[in-house]
Design a protein around this motif. Structure first.
Motif, PDB file in Angstrom:
ATOM      1  N   LEU A  54      23.459  53.749  42.430  1.00 22.59           N
ATOM      2  CA  LEU A  54      22.859  52.522  41.890  1.00 22.59           C
ATOM      3  C   LEU A  54      21.640  52.116  42.722  1.00 22.59           C
ATOM      4  O   LEU A  54      20.611  51.707  42.172  1.00 22.59           O
ATOM      5  CB  LEU A  54      23.896  51.396  41.867  1.00 22.59           C
ATOM      6  CG  LEU A  54      25.176  51.686  41.087  1.00 22.59           C
ATOM      7  CD1 LEU A  54      26.119  50.485  41.150  1.00 22.59           C
ATOM      8  CD2 LEU A  54      24.868  52.028  39.643  1.00 22.59           C
ATOM      9  N   SER A  55      21.757  52.221  44.040  1.00 22.62           N
ATOM     10  CA  SER A  55      20.602  51.902  44.899  1.00 22.62           C
ATOM     11  C   SER A  55      19.465  52.889  44.666  1.00 22.62           C
ATOM     12  O   SER A  55      18.283  52.507  44.681  1.00 22.62           O
ATOM     13  CB  SER A  55      21.033  51.915  46.365  1.00 22.62           C
ATOM     14  OG  SER A  55      22.052  50.956  46.603  1.00 22.62           O
TER      15      SER A  55
ATOM     16  N   TYR B 127      33.208  49.925  49.722  1.00 24.30           N
ATOM     17  CA  TYR B 127      32.968  51.352  49.887  1.00 24.30           C
ATOM     18  C   TYR B 127      34.276  52.067  50.221  1.00 24.30           C
ATOM     19  O   TYR B 127      35.135  51.539  50.924  1.00 24.30           O
ATOM     20  CB  TYR B 127      31.932  51.600  50.981  1.00 24.30           C
ATOM     21  CG  TYR B 127      30.519  51.417  50.493  1.00 24.30           C
ATOM     22  CD1 TYR B 127      29.769  52.499  50.058  1.00 24.30           C
ATOM     23  CD2 TYR B 127      29.950  50.145  50.435  1.00 24.30           C
ATOM     24  CE1 TYR B 127      28.471  52.332  49.603  1.00 24.30           C
ATOM     25  CE2 TYR B 127      28.656  49.968  49.979  1.00 24.30           C
ATOM     26  CZ  TYR B 127      27.923  51.064  49.564  1.00 24.30           C
ATOM     27  OH  TYR B 127      26.645  50.884  49.090  1.00 24.30           O
TER      28      TYR B 127
ATOM     29  N   ASP C  89      25.901  55.548  46.358  1.00 27.77           N
ATOM     30  CA  ASP C  89      24.553  54.952  46.420  1.00 27.77           C
ATOM     31  C   ASP C  89      23.666  55.394  45.256  1.00 27.77           C
ATOM     32  O   ASP C  89      22.433  55.361  45.370  1.00 27.77           O
ATOM     33  CB  ASP C  89      23.855  55.297  47.751  1.00 27.77           C
ATOM     34  CG  ASP C  89      24.492  54.574  48.930  1.00 27.77           C
ATOM     35  OD1 ASP C  89      25.009  53.464  48.719  1.00 27.77           O
ATOM     36  OD2 ASP C  89      24.477  55.121  50.047  1.00 27.77           O
TER      37      ASP C  89
ATOM     38  N   MET D 273      30.511  47.882  40.123  1.00 28.33           N
ATOM     39  CA  MET D 273      29.221  47.835  40.807  1.00 28.33           C
ATOM     40  C   MET D 273      29.273  47.033  42.102  1.00 28.33           C
ATOM     41  O   MET D 273      28.341  47.137  42.929  1.00 28.33           O
ATOM     42  CB  MET D 273      28.160  47.241  39.882  1.00 28.33           C
ATOM     43  CG  MET D 273      27.894  48.063  38.641  1.00 28.33           C
ATOM     44  SD  MET D 273      26.718  47.283  37.507  1.00 28.33           S
ATOM     45  CE  MET D 273      25.198  47.426  38.447  1.00 28.33           C
ATOM     46  N   ASN D 274      30.292  46.241  42.301  1.00 29.15           N
ATOM     47  CA  ASN D 274      30.390  45.405  43.499  1.00 29.15           C
ATOM     48  C   ASN D 274      31.666  45.697  44.295  1.00 29.15           C
ATOM     49  O   ASN D 274      32.146  44.832  45.030  1.00 29.15           O
ATOM     50  CB  ASN D 274      30.369  43.929  43.110  1.00 29.15           C
ATOM     51  CG  ASN D 274      29.060  43.504  42.479  1.00 29.15           C
ATOM     52  OD1 ASN D 274      28.104  43.170  43.158  1.00 29.15           O
ATOM     53  ND2 ASN D 274      29.006  43.532  41.151  1.00 29.15           N
ATOM     54  N   CYS D 275      32.194  46.912  44.162  1.00 22.84           N
ATOM     55  CA  CYS D 275      33.417  47.245  44.885  1.00 22.84           C
ATOM     56  C   CYS D 275      33.103  47.577  46.347  1.00 22.84           C
ATOM     57  O   CYS D 275      31.957  47.838  46.718  1.00 22.84           O
ATOM     58  CB  CYS D 275      34.117  48.436  44.218  1.00 22.84           C
ATOM     59  SG  CYS D 275      33.213  49.989  44.369  1.00 22.84           S
TER      60      CYS D 275
ATOM     61  N   MET E 114      31.722  53.369  37.631  1.00 19.86           N
ATOM     62  CA  MET E 114      30.703  52.548  38.271  1.00 19.86           C
ATOM     63  C   MET E 114      30.955  52.423  39.770  1.00 19.86           C
ATOM     64  O   MET E 114      30.008  52.391  40.577  1.00 19.86           O
ATOM     65  CB  MET E 114      30.669  51.168  37.617  1.00 19.86           C
ATOM     66  CG  MET E 114      30.367  51.182  36.121  1.00 19.86           C
ATOM     67  SD  MET E 114      28.718  51.790  35.729  1.00 19.86           S
ATOM     68  CE  MET E 114      27.742  50.375  36.207  1.00 19.86           C
ATOM     69  N   GLY E 115      32.223  52.340  40.163  1.00 17.59           N
ATOM     70  CA  GLY E 115      32.531  52.282  41.586  1.00 17.59           C
ATOM     71  C   GLY E 115      32.151  53.556  42.319  1.00 17.59           C
ATOM     72  O   GLY E 115      31.639  53.516  43.447  1.00 17.59           O
TER      73      GLY E 115
ATOM     74  N   ARG F  63      29.765  55.591  41.423  1.00 14.06           N
ATOM     75  CA  ARG F  63      28.301  55.566  41.530  1.00 14.06           C
ATOM     76  C   ARG F  63      27.851  54.628  42.653  1.00 14.06           C
ATOM     77  O   ARG F  63      26.852  54.892  43.343  1.00 14.06           O
ATOM     78  CB  ARG F  63      27.691  55.108  40.210  1.00 14.06           C
ATOM     79  CG  ARG F  63      27.900  56.092  39.046  1.00 14.06           C
ATOM     80  CD  ARG F  63      27.393  55.461  37.759  1.00 14.06           C
ATOM     81  NE  ARG F  63      27.646  56.293  36.596  1.00 14.06           N
ATOM     82  CZ  ARG F  63      26.801  57.201  36.110  1.00 14.06           C
ATOM     83  NH1 ARG F  63      25.624  57.399  36.704  1.00 14.06           N
ATOM     84  NH2 ARG F  63      27.113  57.911  35.045  1.00 14.06           N
ATOM     85  N   ASN F  64      28.592  53.544  42.836  1.00  9.18           N
ATOM     86  CA  ASN F  64      28.214  52.575  43.863  1.00  9.18           C
ATOM     87  C   ASN F  64      28.420  53.143  45.265  1.00  9.18           C
ATOM     88  O   ASN F  64      27.532  53.035  46.121  1.00  9.18           O
ATOM     89  CB  ASN F  64      29.034  51.292  43.685  1.00  9.18           C
ATOM     90  CG  ASN F  64      28.655  50.212  44.681  1.00  9.18           C
ATOM     91  OD1 ASN F  64      27.494  50.097  45.069  1.00  9.18           O
ATOM     92  ND2 ASN F  64      29.629  49.423  45.104  1.00  9.18           N
TER      93      ASN F  64
END
Length: 267
Positions: A132-133, A228, A130, A224-226, A123-124, A126-127
């Motif tokens: 997820l965005s 960058y 970008d 998802m909130n890590c 998930m990180g 993917r975050n």
């Protein structure tokens, strides 16, 4: 010195506020993840893939942990029971300990440490790319598409691992207690049937199921909130494992206390 002391309450208040905010966002992520559970077509394929991945990476470690763990409990309890003249009760104590406490915690920690770290890193990644965005831009809710299958996969695999831990731990304890210490097989299993209730197994599986949800929810939220960059992903993995361990042990205490109040143990 006086200035730094005056800033201490503000720093503590800010940390408390941040912790409460993150706790609220974690709960929102979990609730949003289970809200669209009924829409199986969107997440069934990802659910099967995640179940296979989690089972593949945790099955061998859980057996390698459960067998020596059961043997260690058997040796320690058997030595004390021999001194008290109650060596035949070793099997009952071992099976009760494995079913009531050891199995769900071991399964949850393995799902968190092995599977949860992989979920957080995925998930990180993917975050920070970008993805997820991009899903949100295309009108796809990333929580429904990615978090929901991981929540149910982790809870399902955790229940299955709990059963494996019980079986492997009892087999390990049986070998060292019956074969090495000379206790009869009948005495090893007889005490467990009188000491345990069927509700003990049900609450154990419920614990494992709940702990799987907790591990997946924390792992997905942290990823998802890590921050960058690779460093942010690594820190998110570390935080996910630590937070999951704390929450799991706290939840285990609450569930155990409620269970003992509602279903008192029999002697």
């Amino acid at each position: 010195m006086a200035l730094s002391l005056s800033k201490a309450p503000d720093l503590a208040r800010q940390r408390i506020d941040r912790t409460l905010d993150e706790t609220g966002l974690l709960c929102v992520t979990f609730l949003e993840g289970i809200r669209r559970t009924w829409d199986l077509r969107q997440w069934w394929g990802e659910f099967i893939e995640q179940c296979w991945f989690l089972a593949r990476v945790t099955s061998v470690p859980v057996m390698l942990i459960a067998v020596p763990l059961g043997a260690t409990i058997s040796l320690q309890v058997g030595d004390i029971a021999r001194q008290l003249g109650a060596q035949s009760g070793t099997g009952a104590l071992l099976v009760a300990a494995m079913i009531q406490q050891v199995a769900p915690l071991a399964a949850a920690l393995l799902v968190s440490g092995v599977g949860g770290s992989a979920i957080t890193s995925d998930m990180g990644a993917r975050n920070i790319r970008d993805e997820l965005s991009a899903m949100e831009v295309m009108g796809i809710n990333p929580i429904h598409r990615l978090v929901t299958p991981r929540l149910w996969a982790a809870s399902t695999v955790s229940v299955m691992l709990c059963s494996v831990v019980i079986l492997a731990g009892v087999l390990g304890g049986y070998y060292f207690n019956v074969i090495q210490q000379g206790v009869s097989p009948g005495a090893f299993f007889d005490g467990a049937t009188t000491l345990l209730q069927f509700s003990d197994l049900l609450i154990t599986l419920f614990k494992a199921w709940t702990f799987g949800f907790i591990a997946a929810a924390v792992a997905c939220y942290m990823g998802m909130n890590c921050d960058y960059g690779p460093v942010g992903v690594g820190r998110a993995v570390n935080r996910a494992v630590v937070v999951t361990s704390i929450v799991v042990f706290a939840a285990n205490y609450v569930l155990t206390m409620l269970y003992q109040v509602l279903f008192p143990p029999r002697f």
